[in-house]
Design an enzyme around this catalytic site. Sequence first.
Site, PDB file in Angstrom:
ATOM      1  N   GLU A 223      -2.042 -11.235  -9.646  1.00 16.41           N
ATOM      2  CA  GLU A 223      -2.816  -9.991  -9.767  1.00 16.41           C
ATOM      3  C   GLU A 223      -2.187  -9.078 -10.821  1.00 16.41           C
ATOM      4  OE1 GLU A 223      -1.725 -11.334  -6.945  1.00 16.41           O
ATOM      5  OE2 GLU A 223      -3.122 -11.034  -5.278  1.00 16.41           O
TER       6      GLU A 223
ATOM      7  N   LYS B 145       8.597  -7.734  -8.971  1.00 14.15           N
ATOM      8  CA  LYS B 145       9.949  -8.257  -8.747  1.00 14.15           C
ATOM      9  C   LYS B 145      10.067  -9.640  -9.377  1.00 14.15           C
ATOM     10  CE  LYS B 145      13.388  -9.500  -5.367  1.00 14.15           C
ATOM     11  NZ  LYS B 145      13.832  -9.595  -3.990  1.00 14.15           N
TER      12      LYS B 145
ATOM     13  N   GLU C 142       4.654  -6.731   7.214  1.00 14.53           N
ATOM     14  CA  GLU C 142       5.206  -7.831   6.412  1.00 14.53           C
ATOM     15  C   GLU C 142       6.642  -8.130   6.848  1.00 14.53           C
ATOM     16  OE1 GLU C 142       3.895  -8.886   2.122  1.00 14.53           O
ATOM     17  OE2 GLU C 142       5.830  -7.930   1.850  1.00 14.53           O
TER      18      GLU C 142
ATOM     19  N   LYS D 215      -1.926 -17.913  -1.047  1.00 13.95           N
ATOM     20  CA  LYS D 215      -1.717 -17.974  -2.509  1.00 13.95           C
ATOM     21  C   LYS D 215      -1.813 -19.425  -2.979  1.00 13.95           C
ATOM     22  CE  LYS D 215       1.738 -14.276  -2.763  1.00 13.95           C
ATOM     23  NZ  LYS D 215       3.113 -13.981  -3.122  1.00 13.95           N
TER      24      LYS D 215
ATOM     25  N   HIS E 204     -11.698  13.355  13.830  1.00 10.77           N
ATOM     26  CA  HIS E 204     -13.159  13.308  13.875  1.00 10.77           C
ATOM     27  C   HIS E 204     -13.673  11.898  13.632  1.00 10.77           C
ATOM     28  CE1 HIS E 204     -13.192  17.699  13.954  1.00 10.77           C
ATOM     29  NE2 HIS E 204     -12.136  17.591  13.165  1.00 10.77           N
TER      30      HIS E 204
ATOM     31  N   GLY F 153      10.994  -6.621  -2.087  1.00  6.24           N
ATOM     32  CA  GLY F 153       9.813  -5.984  -2.675  1.00  6.24           C
ATOM     33  C   GLY F 153       9.384  -4.731  -1.937  1.00  6.24           C
ATOM     34  N   ARG F 154       9.293  -4.793  -0.602  1.00  5.33           N
ATOM     35  CA  ARG F 154       8.786  -3.631   0.147  1.00  5.33           C
ATOM     36  C   ARG F 154       9.861  -2.574   0.365  1.00  5.33           C
ATOM     37  NH1 ARG F 154       8.488  -8.282   2.743  1.00  5.33           N
ATOM     38  NH2 ARG F 154       9.810  -8.709   4.543  1.00  5.33           N
TER      39      ARG F 154
HETATM   40  O1  F6P Z   1       2.561 -11.276  -1.419  1.00  7.43           O
HETATM   41  C1  F6P Z   1       3.540 -10.483  -0.861  1.00  7.43           C
HETATM   42  C2  F6P Z   1       4.569 -10.042  -1.842  1.00  7.43           C
HETATM   43  O2  F6P Z   1       5.462 -11.046  -2.051  1.00  7.43           O
HETATM   44  C3  F6P Z   1       5.249  -8.771  -1.354  1.00  7.43           C
HETATM   45  O3  F6P Z   1       6.308  -9.009  -0.517  1.00  7.43           O
HETATM   46  C4  F6P Z   1       5.620  -8.122  -2.632  1.00  7.43           C
HETATM   47  O4  F6P Z   1       5.911  -6.772  -2.454  1.00  7.43           O
HETATM   48  C5  F6P Z   1       4.384  -8.378  -3.447  1.00  7.43           C
HETATM   49  O5  F6P Z   1       3.990  -9.681  -3.083  1.00  7.43           O
HETATM   50  C6  F6P Z   1       4.522  -8.263  -4.942  1.00  7.43           C
HETATM   51  O6  F6P Z   1       5.485  -9.142  -5.456  1.00  7.43           O
HETATM   52  P1  F6P Z   1       6.072  -8.943  -6.901  1.00  7.43           P
HETATM   53  O7  F6P Z   1       6.755  -7.634  -6.951  1.00  7.43           O
HETATM   54  O8  F6P Z   1       7.006 -10.081  -7.114  1.00  7.43           O
HETATM   55  O9  F6P Z   1       4.929  -8.975  -7.880  1.00  7.43           O
END
Ligand code: F6P
Length: 504
Positions: free
Chosen positions: A198, A192, A337, A477, A367, A251-252
């Site tokens: 990452e 987003k 979250e 972060k 199990h 995002g979620r």
């Molecule tokens: O670290 C949490 C977060 O902000 C989530 O809410 C989000 O889905 C994820 O990181 C990834 O963010 P982005 O889509 O901006 O890379």
Amino acid sequence: MTLSREAAWKKLDLHPDPTLEELFAADAERVEKLSTRLELGEVGIRFDWSKTHLTQDLLTDFETLAQVSDFDAMRTKLFNGETVNPTEGRAAEHSALRGVGKDSSVEEAAALLERMKLLVEAIHDGAFGDVKHLIHVGIGGSALGPALAVDALGRDDPKVDVHVVSNIDGVALEEAFSHCDPATTMIAIASKTFTTIETMTNATSALKWLADSGVSDPTGRVIALTAYPEKAVEWGVDETRILPFAESVGGRYSLWSSIGFPVAMSVGWDDFAAMLDGAAKVDEHFRDTSGRDNLPLRAAFSDLYYSQLKGSQTRAVFAYDERMRLLPDYLQQLEMESNGKSVKVDGTPAGSTAPITWGGVGTDAQHAVFQLLHQGTHLVPVDFIASIEPGDMLDAAHHHILLMNCFAQGAALMAGKQSDDPHRHYPGNRPSATILVDDLDPATFGALVAFHEHRVFAAAVLMDINPFDQFGVELGKEIAKKIEKGGESFDASTEALLKAAGVG
Ligand code: F6P
């Protein structure tokens, strides 16, 4: 006289505590009253909340709580595209992507989805040559929804082989490389913000892998999925290969937007559209249904009954369906979250909020962890999710045994078994809900996910918290950045770890 929220909660707390057995004995129509079938056209979903401790009296008082919590007004704000995320001054317009929301947002979302459709179909039709694989890099909401949907819906004859990679640990990306031929692989960068370390690191490495493998125009194989297209342009992605989505989609909650690109690549546009339609049916139900008949709201009543009034700190979800094995991971982010907060909207302490969501897949979990559910000391409300139609073509015994086990677990949790031997005694009276879909297809899948989104929103409104921000993830972060930059010292333990690992 209108009650205050506090008074409404107090009233709820005064209810008696009948056992599930007593509740069933007292009302021959309990199952009918607390089981509702949601029709989605040719298929439907049965939501059975009868094995929870909800009573008609409790529901009445929860309806009062919803009333004094301005639930209807908040729901109207949600669907009208008004600010429901006050700390960030944003609307939450995921439903607009499903065609339900403010007219202008629905139009804008439809135009963006049309653009995505054209690109997906062009790739399927060969505009990018022979595309057999897609490596989708993203994390959190930019990965969990796509991973779940591709795993659930993209198993039979996928149009493209999709690998969702989220972890910065290079092992994850290397594994995806090992399944893909660079000459026939495209890369989707899903972020987003288009800044997440990452994802950007994985994207750079994926591009390098293409280049090192002799692909002539690696950047030309990249599709960017983002709410900040200008950042993707800066990164080097051509505008024609950027699929934007609105900033007001969290995002979620972004599976329905261009973040769902890998889903459409895997299952084809028609199935992706059917997933949106299934979710829209739940949007309409949630928007237009009052009180206890509103299924996400009823589920939230039950969730809050256990977490706020009975001290339950956890909630478990077991999909008796291999295709939904990633659902607990997805729900963990959605619920924890969103509602893992300590303060109310006005910044004052919130008391207890979201329970810890966890779960697994049936029958495997039986199990492994069900011992604790049957005889442990925690109160764990359980959701079971299953499909009447099987997802496999093997002997019918497989699905038969799967379903029998699912229903047996709910029955066992509720009934328990008396024994003079304390080790062999099952206390019973343990709550569960069952969601039974006719068939797991794109529409029922979309509906299931949307049901959970609205359930989380409803719970947040009743707890008076903001489900749409996530400041809690920022501090770690920031510290990681400081460590990377150097020049600062941290606590003795962290310093020793950094030294031991030779990093920082
Ligand atoms: O670290 C949490 C977060 O902000 C989530 O809410 C989000 O889905 C994820 O990181 C990834 O963010 P982005 O889509 O901006 O890379």
